[in-house]
Structure formats: C-alpha cells, structure tokens
Design a protein around this motif. Structure first.
Motif, mmCIF file in Angstrom:
data_model
loop_
_atom_site.group_PDB
_atom_site.id
_atom_site.type_symbol
_atom_site.label_atom_id
_atom_site.label_comp_id
_atom_site.label_asym_id
_atom_site.label_seq_id
_atom_site.Cartn_x
_atom_site.Cartn_y
_atom_site.Cartn_z
ATOM 1 N N ILE A 215 0.754 -1.115 0.207
ATOM 2 C CA ILE A 215 0.250 0.022 -0.249
ATOM 3 C C ILE A 215 1.264 1.344 0.166
ATOM 4 C CG2 ILE A 215 -1.525 1.307 1.320
ATOM 5 C CD1 ILE A 215 -2.560 -1.207 2.037
ATOM 6 N N THR A 216 0.709 2.254 -0.958
ATOM 7 C CA THR A 216 1.402 3.699 -0.777
ATOM 8 C C THR A 216 0.068 4.547 -0.597
ATOM 9 O OG1 THR A 216 0.863 3.656 -3.401
ATOM 10 C CG2 THR A 216 3.113 2.816 -2.344
ATOM 11 N N GLY A 217 1.069 5.181 -0.335
ATOM 12 C CA GLY A 217 -0.395 7.013 -0.263
ATOM 13 C C GLY A 217 1.073 8.044 -0.094
ATOM 14 N N TYR A 218 0.287 9.274 0.632
ATOM 15 C CA TYR A 218 1.167 10.260 0.791
ATOM 16 C C TYR A 218 -0.308 10.962 1.989
ATOM 17 C CZ TYR A 218 -1.963 13.198 -2.487
ATOM 18 O OH TYR A 218 -2.666 13.455 -3.551
ATOM 19 N N ARG A 219 1.026 11.517 2.762
ATOM 20 C CA ARG A 219 -0.147 12.735 4.021
ATOM 21 C C ARG A 219 0.416 14.266 3.748
ATOM 22 N NH1 ARG A 219 0.380 14.938 9.557
ATOM 23 N NH2 ARG A 219 -2.034 15.096 10.248
ATOM 24 N N PHE A 220 -0.530 15.306 3.477
ATOM 25 C CA PHE A 220 -0.060 16.503 2.827
ATOM 26 C C PHE A 220 -0.562 16.766 4.541
ATOM 27 C CE2 PHE A 220 0.717 16.758 -1.421
ATOM 28 C CZ PHE A 220 1.628 16.309 -1.826
ATOM 29 N N SER A 221 0.074 17.944 5.524
ATOM 30 C CA SER A 221 -0.680 18.673 6.416
ATOM 31 C C SER A 221 -0.421 20.054 6.421
ATOM 32 C CB SER A 221 -0.308 17.611 7.337
ATOM 33 O OG SER A 221 1.133 16.941 8.083
ATOM 34 N N THR A 222 -1.332 20.721 7.478
ATOM 35 C CA THR A 222 -0.700 22.093 8.383
ATOM 36 C C THR A 222 -0.445 21.899 9.723
ATOM 37 O OG1 THR A 222 -0.977 23.866 8.433
ATOM 38 C CG2 THR A 222 -2.636 22.746 8.319
ATOM 39 N N GLY A 223 0.384 22.644 10.312
ATOM 40 C CA GLY A 223 0.114 22.766 11.794
ATOM 41 C C GLY A 223 0.979 24.012 12.647
ATOM 42 N N TRP A 224 2.571 23.247 13.803
ATOM 43 C CA TRP A 224 3.277 24.353 13.035
ATOM 44 C C TRP A 224 3.778 24.511 12.536
ATOM 45 C CZ3 TRP A 224 8.146 22.827 17.123
ATOM 46 C CH2 TRP A 224 8.913 23.802 17.008
ATOM 47 N N ALA A 225 4.616 24.214 11.470
ATOM 48 C CA ALA A 225 5.035 23.461 10.271
ATOM 49 C C ALA A 225 3.746 23.860 9.442
ATOM 50 C CB ALA A 225 6.465 22.399 9.637
ATOM 51 N N LYS A 226 3.870 24.531 8.880
ATOM 52 C CA LYS A 226 2.778 24.833 7.074
ATOM 53 C C LYS A 226 2.335 23.580 6.570
ATOM 54 C CE LYS A 226 0.651 28.604 10.541
ATOM 55 N NZ LYS A 226 -0.054 28.092 11.791
ATOM 56 N N ASP A 227 3.100 23.565 5.792
ATOM 57 C CA ASP A 227 2.940 22.971 4.597
ATOM 58 C C ASP A 227 4.053 21.750 4.633
ATOM 59 O OD1 ASP A 227 2.605 21.856 2.247
ATOM 60 O OD2 ASP A 227 3.416 23.319 0.885
ATOM 61 N N GLN A 228 3.376 21.091 4.889
ATOM 62 C CA GLN A 228 4.018 19.400 5.653
ATOM 63 C C GLN A 228 4.061 18.583 4.129
ATOM 64 O OE1 GLN A 228 4.519 18.623 9.909
ATOM 65 N NE2 GLN A 228 3.391 19.755 10.143
ATOM 66 N N ARG A 229 4.680 17.316 3.944
ATOM 67 C CA ARG A 229 4.846 16.395 3.005
ATOM 68 C C ARG A 229 5.353 15.419 2.924
ATOM 69 N NH1 ARG A 229 4.307 20.568 -2.566
ATOM 70 N NH2 ARG A 229 3.472 22.289 -1.407
ATOM 71 N N ILE A 230 4.519 14.267 3.227
ATOM 72 C CA ILE A 230 5.593 12.893 3.630
ATOM 73 C C ILE A 230 4.986 11.476 2.823
ATOM 74 C CG2 ILE A 230 4.191 12.695 5.835
ATOM 75 C CD1 ILE A 230 6.308 10.772 6.792
ATOM 76 N N TYR A 231 5.748 11.315 1.563
ATOM 77 C CA TYR A 231 4.952 10.183 1.597
ATOM 78 C C TYR A 231 5.143 9.003 2.465
ATOM 79 C CZ TYR A 231 4.746 13.759 -2.794
ATOM 80 O OH TYR A 231 4.376 14.738 -2.987
ATOM 81 N N PHE A 232 4.245 7.631 1.525
ATOM 82 C CA PHE A 232 5.169 6.380 2.556
ATOM 83 C C PHE A 232 4.237 5.012 1.340
ATOM 84 C CE2 PHE A 232 0.543 7.217 3.560
ATOM 85 C CZ PHE A 232 -0.252 5.244 3.136
ATOM 86 N N ALA A 233 5.103 4.056 1.447
ATOM 87 C CA ALA A 233 5.222 2.547 1.010
ATOM 88 C C ALA A 233 5.495 1.701 1.850
ATOM 89 C CB ALA A 233 6.308 2.087 0.134
ATOM 90 N N ALA A 234 3.849 0.695 2.025
ATOM 91 C CA ALA A 234 3.703 -0.002 3.269
ATOM 92 C C ALA A 234 3.690 -1.361 2.544
ATOM 93 C CB ALA A 234 2.536 0.137 4.055
ATOM 94 N N VAL A 235 4.932 -2.305 3.066
ATOM 95 C CA VAL A 235 5.280 -3.688 2.767
ATOM 96 C C VAL A 235 4.922 -5.277 3.596
ATOM 97 C CG1 VAL A 235 6.647 -4.600 1.321
ATOM 98 C CG2 VAL A 235 6.673 -3.085 0.971
ATOM 99 N N PHE A 236 3.612 -5.802 3.416
ATOM 100 C CA PHE A 236 2.854 -6.476 4.410
ATOM 101 C C PHE A 236 3.440 -7.998 3.863
ATOM 102 C CE2 PHE A 236 0.607 -3.135 3.955
ATOM 103 C CZ PHE A 236 -0.449 -2.695 5.903
ATOM 104 N N SER A 237 4.266 -8.778 5.839
ATOM 105 C CA SER A 237 4.018 -10.102 5.128
ATOM 106 C C SER A 237 2.917 -11.122 4.871
ATOM 107 C CB SER A 237 5.375 -10.001 6.383
ATOM 108 O OG SER A 237 3.987 -10.316 7.078
ATOM 109 N N LYS A 238 1.692 -10.516 5.198
ATOM 110 C CA LYS A 238 0.909 -11.133 4.831
ATOM 111 C C LYS A 238 0.044 -10.638 3.273
ATOM 112 C CE LYS A 238 -3.429 -12.561 6.987
ATOM 113 N NZ LYS A 238 -2.851 -14.242 7.506
ATOM 114 N N PRO A 239 -0.279 -11.675 2.442
ATOM 115 C CA PRO A 239 -1.401 -10.948 1.712
ATOM 116 C C PRO A 239 -2.716 -9.927 2.267
ATOM 117 C CG PRO A 239 0.075 -12.874 0.664
ATOM 118 C CD PRO A 239 -0.207 -13.298 2.381
ATOM 119 N N ILE A 240 -2.698 -9.348 1.375
ATOM 120 C CA ILE A 240 -4.010 -8.259 1.778
ATOM 121 C C ILE A 240 -5.491 -8.509 1.052
ATOM 122 C CG2 ILE A 240 -4.327 -6.018 1.719
ATOM 123 C CD1 ILE A 240 -1.562 -5.006 1.360
#
Length: 765
Positions: A215-240
């Motif tokens: 599964i992949t995706g991203y999360r954009f957010s605002t807080g103390w730092a106003k324009d945060q961007r983080i992308y991710f990939a999650a690999v599972f040992s058990k088939p989805i």
C-alpha cells in the motif's frame, strides 16, 4: 574468560614442558586473554544505560520509541493528548495508545508531526481514535508500562484491549512493525492518514493498494510547520485480501482514495500467535522513493536482525564518549543524554540523496545529507559546539543544509521543520553555528556562500532588524520580546564580525563589530539590568527585574535577572558595564540567591530555579560559567555540580524543563566531562567540574581526548591543578584546537577551592 580454569585445563605441568616452553605458552594465553578483554572494552553495550523514560514526565517532552541516530523515522506510540506535556505524543502518566506514528518531535515546547498512524485491532472496525473519556468509541487501547520494553532502536508493548503484541524497530527511513495477533476472524490494521499530533491536521491525503502486499500514499498537513508533505509505502508480510478505504467515516468503493481524511483498513483472519510484519518506508519526495528506501535499508523480513542493526548503530554512536564511573545512575543519566542529543537534526532526504526543498522543489541526488528539525535558538549554545568535538562528520551536512535553505528562502533557517520555516523564537541563530564551524576549520562547505548567507540574514529588514540597522536597538513599543531579540542579534552580529575578520573583510568587520556591541543599548546603568528601551533617552516603565510576561513582555521566556547576562560574545565588556570584577561578582552572586514574584503571566519555561537562575531555559545555560572570567572558577564548579546532581536525574521527570531537541542534554554532556563553550563561536571552553573519573572522547581522524579527574568525588569538586599532555596547565579554559589534537587532560580535584589555579588575569578566559 576464566583464565585460571583455562590454565588448569591445559595441564601444563603434566605435559613435561620445559620451563621456557611453559613461559611461552603462558605469555600466549595472557595475550589472548588481554586481546579479548580489549575487544570487549571496545564493544561495550552502552545502549543498556539509555532510559527513554527519563524526560517522558514533567515538562521533558521527549520522544519514546524506536529510531536510529538522526533517523528520519521516529516510530513510537502516541497517547490521547491531554495538554502541553504531550508535545512529543507520549507522556509517562498516560495509559492510552491511539496508534504507532512514524514521526515525532523530541523535547519541544510546541507539538507537531505524528504522521502515518498504524493501529492493529480486532473486532468491529473503528475509524477514529475515540476520546479520553470513552476510548471504546474509537480504536484506542489501554496499555501498562509493565508490558512495555523500551531501548534504543526498539519498542514493544501489549495492547490490552485487543491482546495484540507490538514490536517496533527502525532504520533511517523505514519503520518496521511486528504485530502478534490472537485467533480472530476480524483482525485489522487501521491506517489513519488524518490523525496527527497536537496542532497538526491533514490537508490532503491519499492511499492505494498497488499489489497483493503493498500500500502506498501520502499525507499533506498543516500545523506548526504550515506545509508538510510525507509520502509512504507499506509492505506487508501477509497478503492483503481485504482492503477498504474510507473518507473519514464513509466507506468508499475500490482500493484507492484521495481525500482530506483518507483512511485504510486491512481485514483478515488470524491464528493464535500469528505474526504480521510491516515495513513502512517514508520519503519527502515520492511514493516510489519510499519503496526504494525500504529496498535499500531493510530488504528482508528478519525483524530481530533489524533490531540488532539499530542497536549496533546506537552503540557506535554512544561510544563517541566513554565514561568511567562506579556510579551506575550517572551512566544512565549520561548515556540517555547522549541518546537525546542524537535524535535531531534528523534526516530529510531519501537513500539516493533526493530531498524536498523549502521552495517545494525536488532536489535530486544531493551531494550532502539534507536535514530538518533545527531548534537553533536552543541548540547553538551547547549542542552544536558539542557536535564540533564528537560529531565532526555531521558538521558539513548541517551547514550545507542551512546554506541550501538560505538559497531557497532567502535567509538562513530560524526554526526549520519538515521543509518549512516556522520563524519560531527570536534571533537568527544559524549564524553562530555556521561561524563556529568556519572558525574551527571545517572545510566541507562553500565558505564564500556561507558568508553571503550570514550577512544576508543580518541585513534583512524583518523581525525588528530595520531598527537594529537604523537605531542600534529595537524600540520596546514596536514588538514583543525586544530585549531578548536585540541581545540575540548582537551575539550573531559579533559572530559575523569574527568571520569577516578571518576573511579579511575589514569594512564588514567594523560594521558588524559595532552591531555586536548593541547589547550596551539595553543596559541601564542605574539599575544595572538589561531593559526595554522606548527611545534613546527612555526605558519602559514601570520596571521589575523579576517580572516575566510570557509571549507579550520584553523578554523571551524569562526576565531581566536572567537576560542581563546574555552577552557571551563579550563577557569582559559586560563585566565593565557592571563596574568591574567586584561589582560583577556581587551581581552574579545575587542572581543565584535572590527571590521575587515573577507575576501571573510568567513563562512556564522558567524552571530549574536557583535564585533567579533558570536552568530550564536556554539563555541561562552559560551563566554558571562566568565566574572564571573574574578569577573565581570554584564558584562555577560548585554551581555546575549542583545543577548536574539536582536537575538531571534518572526519573521520568529527570529533565528540569523541555529537553529542547538535545540542548538540555548537551549542556549536561559537556559539563559532566568538565567544560563548556561560553561564547558560541569562539572555540574557548571554560572549565567547570568534571563529574566522572575518566572520559574518553572519540575525535576526528581517529584521535582521542582522555579527560582524567584524579581524586574526584562528590566532595572533591574543585580543580586544584591541571596538566595537558604532561605540561602544567594553569588556565581556567582550553581551546578547541587544543582539544581536537587529542591527548591527556588531567585535572587534580580537591574538597576546597584552590587559591591559585585559574585565578590570575593571565589564566582567565
């Protein structure tokens, strides 16, 4: 190795060996024994002394979880926040876990991050965390600290609600989860991309299944730092086999979704004790790079091996300083401080060097390691000078990151977080960090660009600087915290002058040297305090040196008693303003005993009080080291010992204030070794009182500095005499260049102040 037993087993006397042969064999066995002992000494298990619970209570605000030194991933549990003391996401007083998030701050006074929440559950699907009063309305679980295991690079806990065992570890850019489920037909893993820490809120999120295990995706957010961007990939040992996506609480069709509050739920049946492993790579650039980071850093599925590798990285980092003391508690406090000094600045790039700039452009395959989380108002005082001694390989990355930020946003970082300038705190404190590195001879950055950057930051017109340029002070009615702001600017301006002088820029030197003296414009010769000036003839009235008004007064998290000493760049000038040595001593003595009402609006950051000295707030950190400048080093020794013994403990509230991203810990590290750099860019370390019998620092180029405190004890806190590499050393200070050449620094300790050591004018800093 049991040497006596080994000798007996060889049965030398029964084999008819000659005396000479017997001696040779004995010598061989002895050499083997001592070689093994030497290897054991070199491969000490120092991680066992790190207690992440220290600072997790009180106002410490430290991160608790799994990470590696300076890693981009800080994977750990997050509680339901109940206020300011949950800035890191975790507080020892709590017993809730909303999930395991991949980014956390450590020691800050503002909360943010908390990206990518993963939570294993069983039973009916819940899509929100719930509340403190009703956790069962969401997916939150209770836990017990008895069921926790916490050590560097490793975290484990049992989720009581679900009877799920959780183990976590990490590499630089990958969080590695292991969940042990009970037998259940409705086991789940919730991925909540909306949930963040404290003020952090998602603005755009995306999640999708790309194959049977990923599964992949991203999360954009605002807080103390106003324009945060983080992308991710999650690999599972058990088939989805069953993956659902939700727009907050609404189930959507398909296995992909982009929304403000996207969430994903994996559902499957598990057998009793079945383990599901997940590798979550993060990236500031792309989902593809997040996958690449997994392949580069944790390609296999051996969880225990990943734990061992994280432990090895921490041990190697902790070995930069080896202390000798019979006090196990001191080892615990010291190595936990070392641990806290290496959480940030954290990596903010991918394994191939790609990173996201402040201008939101991708910079591919950079030649340096881009970093983030620069709490510079705190760290320029002790953490960054400490790095020049024991983290020399980090200096170029730190400076090059700052220079890249300058090129992208037009000024050096103030308080930089996740590719964002927060402009938090007064001053431009990147300047002394860069100048300190330059004056100490670091070459791994463009010195001409560095000078251009420090000068440009000083010649900006925002944040009161146009007043500095025009008037030499910041009028109190023009901005809050004008005194603190002006004093911090003067420190940095003096640093620029020192850099200009070294480069032969005479006109710039004259200009910035004058600006470095602007601290004088805040000094009131009648009260002998630094005060808020309204104009060239008038200070603000009424005035109380005790009063502190948080975020609305004239001082940043402090009062006049604390800020009157903020002239580390010109201590001799400050002494002269007070009227010379004796009046200065009287004033400084008074600081540590005087008491008064700070008012109802006082800053919560004013903690660790000795009189009006506030160790919990960074502008005070150099003050205890001012006595050697007036020939009384023994007073520094006594106060420093008191601070180390009383404001640093091995309890959860064992840090007297916010840990502040390594600064509080770095003060302790330097002070416990025996010295502290008062002027943040001078390279002059002032002696205090070493806490340990011996400390060995691993320096650049394989050199070592061996600090030996002879006759050291709780009572023998005063330096009587000193020698460096066999030569008598009468100064109450030592220079960076002397230290980094390595050798033996021997300090003879005693129970009474020396009447001669460090006293004469020639021996003062």
């Amino acid at each position: 190795m049991n040497y006596r037993k080994y000798i007996n087993k060889t049965k030398l006397y029964n084999l008819g060996f000659s005396a000479l042969q017997g001696v040779k064999v004995c010598m061989l066995l002895l050499s083997i024994f001592f070689c093994r002992a030497a290897v054991a000494q070199q491969n000490q298990n120092l991680t066992k002394y790190v207690d992440q619970y220290i600072g997790s209570g009180g106002h410490g605000h430290v991160f608790v979880g799994a990470n590696v030194p300076f890693g981009a991933v800080q994977l750990g549990p997050t509680n339901i926040a109940q206020g300011w003391d949950w800035c890191s996401g975790y507080n020892i007083a709590d017993s809730t876990i909303i999930g395991f998030q991949h980014t956390h701050l450590s020691g800050t006074g503002i909360g943010d991050l908390g990206d990518l929440t993963f939570m294993p559950t069983t039973g009916p699907i819940k899509l929100t965390k719930g509340t403190q009063k009703d956790i069962y309305s969401g997916y939150t679980s209770l836990f017990s600290h008895k069921d926790e295991t916490v050590r560097p690079g490793y975290y484990a806990v049992k989720l009581k609600r679900y009877n799920i065992g959780v183990r976590l570890t990490a590499s630089e850019r990958v969080g590695f989860h292991e969940y042990t489920f009970p037998k259940d037909d409705q086991s789940h893993i919730i991925i909540d991309l909306h949930e963040g820490l404290n003020w952090d809120r998602s603005t755009k999120t995306s999640i999708r299944q790309i194959n049977a295990n990923t599964i992949t995706g991203y999360r954009f957010s605002t807080g103390w730092a106003k324009d945060q961007r983080i992308y991710f990939a999650a690999v599972f040992s058990k088939p989805i086999k069953n993956f659902s996506v939700y727009d907050n609480l609404t189930l959507k069709t398909g296995t992909a979704l982009t929304a403000v509050k996207a969430k994903g739920v994996l559902t499957f049946a598990t057998t009793a004790g079945e383990k599901v492993l997940i590798k979550v790579g993060i990236s500031p650039v792309s989902e593809e790079n997040a996958l690449m980071n997994i392949r580069a850093e944790i390609p296999g599925w051996n969880f225990n091996q990943a734990v061992a590798e994280a432990d090895h990285k921490w041990n190697k980092a902790l070995e930069k300083v080896i202390i000798k003391t019979p006090d196990e508690q001191q080892k615990k406090i010291f190595y936990t401080a070392m641990f806290h000094s290496m959480i940030a600045p954290s990596i903010f790039n991918d394994h191939n060097g790609d990173y996201l700039g402040t201008d939101k452009k991708v910079y591919p395959k950079a030649a340096f390691t881009n970093l983030t989380t620069f709490s510079l108002w705190d760290t320029y005082r002790a953490l960054n000078p400490l790095y020049t001694l024991i983290q020399p390989e980090k200096i170029s990355d730190i400076v090059n990151t700052m220079l890249a930020i300058y090129q992208q946003q037009g000024k050096l970082p103030v308080w930089h977080l996740m590719g964002n300038e927060t402009n938090t705190m007064v001053g431009y404190s990147a300047v002394p960090v860069i100048v300190d590195a330059y004056l100490k001879g670091y070459k791994g950055f463009d010195a001409a660009l560095a000078y251009k950057a420090v000068k440009a930051s000083a010649m900006d017109t925002a944040r009161g600087l146009h007043y500095v340029q025009k008037l030499g002070y910041i009028p109190a009615d023009s901005t809050v915290e004008s005194v603190s702001m002006g004093l911090e600017y003067a420190i940095s301006d003096a640093a620029i002058a020192a850099m200009a002088k070294k480069m032969g820029k005479t006109a710039d030197y004259d200009y910035f040297e004058k600006r470095g003296q602007n601290y004088r414009n805040y000094f009131d010769s009648k009260t002998h305090f630094m005060r808020a000036r309204l104009n060239k003839d008038q200070f603000r009235m009424p005035f109380s040196p005790f009063q502190s008004r948080h975020a609305v007064g004239d001082y940043t998290e402090g009062n006049a008693w604390q800020y009157t000493w903020l002239v580390p760049q010109d201590v001799k000038g400050m002494i002269a303003l007070q009227g010379g040595d004796k009046p200065f001593i009287r004033k400084l003595d008074s600081l540590f005993v005087v008491k008064g009402d700070m008012g109802k609006e006082k800053s919560p950051d004013i903690s660790g009080l000795i009189g009006q000295y506030a160790h919990g707030n960074e502008p005070s950190h150099h003050i205890a080291y001012l006595y050697p400048y007036v020939g009384q080093p023994w007073k520094t020794a006594k106060i420093v010992r008191y601070i180390m013994n009383n404001f640093y403990t091995d309890k959860p509230d064992g840090i007297i204030g916010n840990e502040d991203v390594g600064q509080m810990s770095s003060w302790y590290i330097l002070s416990s070794i025996g010295f502290y750099q008062v002027n943040p860019f001078s390279g002059v370390f002032v002696f205090g009182s070493p806490l340990f019998n011996e400390a060995t620092l691993q320096l650049a180029a394989g050199k070592k500095l061996h600090v030996i405190a002879k006759n050291n004890s709780a009572q023998n806190m005063y330096i009587q005499s000193a020698s460096f590499n066999g030569k008598k050393f009468s100064h109450s200070y030592i220079t960076y260049q002397e230290l980094v050449n390595g050798g033996d620094l021997v300090l003879e300790m005693g129970s009474k102040p020396s009447a001669t050591w460090g006293v004469s004018m020639a021996d003062r800093p």
